[in-house]
Write a protein that holds these residues in place. Structure first.
Motif, PDB file in Angstrom:
ATOM      1  N   UNK A  49       0.744  -1.232   0.012  1.00  0.00           N
ATOM      2  CA  UNK A  49       0.047   0.056  -0.038  1.00  0.00           C
ATOM      3  C   UNK A  49       0.758   1.380   0.155  1.00  0.00           C
ATOM      4  N   UNK A  50       1.957   1.086   0.685  1.00  0.00           N
ATOM      5  CA  UNK A  50       2.655   2.606   0.702  1.00  0.00           C
ATOM      6  C   UNK A  50       3.364   2.907  -0.525  1.00  0.00           C
ATOM      7  N   UNK A  51       3.664   1.733  -1.379  1.00  0.00           N
ATOM      8  CA  UNK A  51       4.312   1.909  -2.753  1.00  0.00           C
ATOM      9  C   UNK A  51       3.013   2.078  -3.709  1.00  0.00           C
ATOM     10  N   UNK A  52       1.886   1.823  -3.231  1.00  0.00           N
ATOM     11  CA  UNK A  52       0.581   1.786  -4.336  1.00  0.00           C
ATOM     12  C   UNK A  52       0.970   0.845  -5.609  1.00  0.00           C
ATOM     13  N   UNK A  53       1.577  -0.267  -5.432  1.00  0.00           N
ATOM     14  CA  UNK A  53       1.923  -1.149  -6.270  1.00  0.00           C
ATOM     15  C   UNK A  53       0.602  -2.026  -6.580  1.00  0.00           C
ATOM     16  N   UNK A  54      -0.321  -2.340  -5.465  1.00  0.00           N
ATOM     17  CA  UNK A  54      -1.446  -3.014  -5.624  1.00  0.00           C
ATOM     18  C   UNK A  54      -2.804  -2.453  -5.631  1.00  0.00           C
ATOM     19  N   UNK A  55      -2.535  -1.243  -5.229  1.00  0.00           N
ATOM     20  CA  UNK A  55      -4.060  -0.494  -5.268  1.00  0.00           C
ATOM     21  C   UNK A  55      -3.731   1.080  -4.942  1.00  0.00           C
ATOM     22  N   UNK A  56      -4.445   2.070  -5.579  1.00  0.00           N
ATOM     23  CA  UNK A  56      -4.172   3.476  -5.039  1.00  0.00           C
ATOM     24  C   UNK A  56      -5.012   3.801  -4.065  1.00  0.00           C
ATOM     25  N   UNK A  57      -4.163   4.318  -3.118  1.00  0.00           N
ATOM     26  CA  UNK A  57      -4.717   4.757  -1.632  1.00  0.00           C
ATOM     27  C   UNK A  57      -5.856   5.775  -1.882  1.00  0.00           C
ATOM     28  N   UNK A  58      -5.620   6.752  -2.929  1.00  0.00           N
ATOM     29  CA  UNK A  58      -6.506   7.783  -2.931  1.00  0.00           C
ATOM     30  C   UNK A  58      -7.735   7.206  -3.448  1.00  0.00           C
ATOM     31  N   UNK A  59      -7.964   5.983  -3.505  1.00  0.00           N
ATOM     32  CA  UNK A  59      -9.253   5.473  -3.832  1.00  0.00           C
ATOM     33  C   UNK A  59     -10.065   5.352  -2.597  1.00  0.00           C
ATOM     34  N   UNK A  60      -9.663   5.472  -1.568  1.00  0.00           N
ATOM     35  CA  UNK A  60     -10.376   5.288  -0.213  1.00  0.00           C
ATOM     36  C   UNK A  60     -10.901   6.802   0.128  1.00  0.00           C
ATOM     37  N   UNK A  61     -12.071   6.881   0.195  1.00  0.00           N
ATOM     38  CA  UNK A  61     -13.134   7.940   0.648  1.00  0.00           C
ATOM     39  C   UNK A  61     -13.329   7.930   2.070  1.00  0.00           C
ATOM     40  N   UNK A  62     -13.010   8.635   3.021  1.00  0.00           N
ATOM     41  CA  UNK A  62     -13.522   8.514   4.366  1.00  0.00           C
ATOM     42  C   UNK A  62     -15.049   8.614   4.287  1.00  0.00           C
ATOM     43  N   UNK A  63     -15.749   8.026   5.287  1.00  0.00           N
ATOM     44  CA  UNK A  63     -17.201   8.160   5.410  1.00  0.00           C
ATOM     45  C   UNK A  63     -17.596   8.445   6.694  1.00  0.00           C
ATOM     46  N   UNK A  64     -18.567   8.995   6.777  1.00  0.00           N
ATOM     47  CA  UNK A  64     -19.131   9.116   8.570  1.00  0.00           C
ATOM     48  C   UNK A  64     -19.553   7.856   8.873  1.00  0.00           C
ATOM     49  N   UNK A  65     -19.305   7.317  10.191  1.00  0.00           N
ATOM     50  CA  UNK A  65     -19.755   6.173  10.639  1.00  0.00           C
ATOM     51  C   UNK A  65     -18.962   5.303  11.416  1.00  0.00           C
ATOM     52  N   UNK A  66     -19.461   4.530  12.319  1.00  0.00           N
ATOM     53  CA  UNK A  66     -18.600   3.636  13.076  1.00  0.00           C
ATOM     54  C   UNK A  66     -19.317   2.427  13.140  1.00  0.00           C
ATOM     55  N   UNK A  67     -18.710   1.195  12.476  1.00  0.00           N
ATOM     56  CA  UNK A  67     -19.408   0.039  12.398  1.00  0.00           C
ATOM     57  C   UNK A  67     -19.245  -0.604  13.640  1.00  0.00           C
ATOM     58  N   UNK A  68     -20.570  -1.577  13.959  1.00  0.00           N
ATOM     59  CA  UNK A  68     -20.364  -2.624  15.179  1.00  0.00           C
ATOM     60  C   UNK A  68     -20.879  -3.904  14.426  1.00  0.00           C
ATOM     61  N   UNK A  69     -19.748  -4.475  14.399  1.00  0.00           N
ATOM     62  CA  UNK A  69     -19.680  -6.038  13.884  1.00  0.00           C
ATOM     63  C   UNK A  69     -19.847  -6.926  14.828  1.00  0.00           C
ATOM     64  N   UNK A  70     -20.463  -7.924  14.782  1.00  0.00           N
ATOM     65  CA  UNK A  70     -20.553  -9.038  15.778  1.00  0.00           C
ATOM     66  C   UNK A  70     -20.960 -10.350  15.235  1.00  0.00           C
ATOM     67  N   UNK A  71     -20.645 -11.539  15.929  1.00  0.00           N
ATOM     68  CA  UNK A  71     -21.248 -12.796  15.403  1.00  0.00           C
ATOM     69  C   UNK A  71     -22.455 -13.046  16.227  1.00  0.00           C
ATOM     70  N   UNK A  72     -23.448 -13.901  15.861  1.00  0.00           N
ATOM     71  CA  UNK A  72     -24.661 -14.026  16.472  1.00  0.00           C
ATOM     72  C   UNK A  72     -24.107 -14.480  17.980  1.00  0.00           C
ATOM     73  N   UNK A  73     -23.042 -15.166  18.296  1.00  0.00           N
ATOM     74  CA  UNK A  73     -22.978 -15.790  19.511  1.00  0.00           C
ATOM     75  C   UNK A  73     -22.413 -14.653  20.409  1.00  0.00           C
ATOM     76  N   UNK A  74     -22.355 -13.358  20.014  1.00  0.00           N
ATOM     77  CA  UNK A  74     -22.076 -12.111  20.904  1.00  0.00           C
ATOM     78  C   UNK A  74     -20.655 -11.635  20.922  1.00  0.00           C
ATOM     79  N   UNK A  75     -19.661 -12.482  20.165  1.00  0.00           N
ATOM     80  CA  UNK A  75     -18.395 -12.160  20.232  1.00  0.00           C
ATOM     81  C   UNK A  75     -18.291 -10.795  18.941  1.00  0.00           C
ATOM     82  N   UNK A  76     -17.661  -9.832  19.495  1.00  0.00           N
ATOM     83  CA  UNK A  76     -17.160  -8.655  18.590  1.00  0.00           C
ATOM     84  C   UNK A  76     -15.878  -8.312  18.717  1.00  0.00           C
TER      85      UNK A  76
END
Length: 221
Positions: A1-28
């Motif tokens: 990523x630092x050399x952008x050999x595999x993907x251009x980092x400028x294609x990342x666009x920050x968005x508002x939000x904090x995602x809460x992800x969890x398994x049905x067992x309750x583990x997050x």
């Protein structure tokens, strides 16, 4: 990523939000994230289920990019958050300036009650002021990262029984993300990088300004 050999980092666009992800067992806390830049995000849980979920929705793709950037260069998140906090804080300042200008220009036709209501109109985010108060309060022998951890504990944005979520508008969302990143950096020592110090200074400056602009605060001008 630092050399952008595999993907251009400028294609990342920050968005508002904090995602809460969890398994049905309750583990997050111990989920494994799998994916490649621009592809769907997949999650695996070590529970006996076994559990695996995948999503190619925009929020999932964006979150995966953010995690990849964080893994490759943790300070990239700090730079993004610093820019976003400044951007949102500037928008709040413009809002306050417009309110003041409206009061000045309509003084001849407005009642005293109208003027007082306009000049004291808060930035529309009820959670911002308590967070600012918690951040700016300092205790003896408290380091900057300790202060952030204590402030995050003091400001309960959701019931304790719920998984971590954010509440409020964009500015408080980015402040909480930034505070969490700095306070929970563990062995990365992000607090002591140039980006970390700059972000901490931004958090202090913004929260101090929020208090200074609050009519009910002792520090209000």
């Amino acid at each position: 990523m630092s050399d952008e050999l595999f993907a251009p980092s400028n294609s990342y666009l920050p968005h508002r939000g904090v995602e809460a992800l969890a398994c049905p067992c309750g583990n997050y806390r111990e989920l494994t994230v799998i994916g490649t830049w621009g592809g769907p995000l997949s999650l695996e849980c070590p529970c006996p289920s076994p559990f695996r979920a995948s999503s190619s929705k925009p929020w999932a793709v964006n979150l995966l990019k953010r995690l990849i950037l964080w893994r490759a260069d943790a300070t990239s998140e700090l730079r993004h958050l610093d820019d976003l906090i400044i951007e949102q804080h500037t928008a709040h300042q413009i809002y306050r300036d417009r309110v003041t200008d409206l009061v000045d220009n309509s003084a001849a036709t407005s009642t005293e009650h109208d003027l007082r209501a306009l000049i004291h109109a808060p930035v529309p985010d009820s959670h911002l002021l308590p967070l600012a108060r918690a951040v700016t309060r300092r205790e003896e022998r408290e380091t900057r990262d300790m202060r952030l951890r204590r402030a995050l504990r003091e400001v309960r944005l959701t019931p304790e029984s719920e998984r971590p979520r954010y509440a409020g508008g964009p500015l408080i969302c980015y402040l909480i993300r930034a505070m969490t990143a700095l306070a929970d950096s563990d062995d990365r020592d992000l607090m002591f990088t140039d980006e970390g110090r700059r972000l901490m200074d931004t958090i202090d400056r913004v929260t101090a300004d929020v208090l200074a602009q609050d009519p009910g605060s002792a520090t209000a001008s």
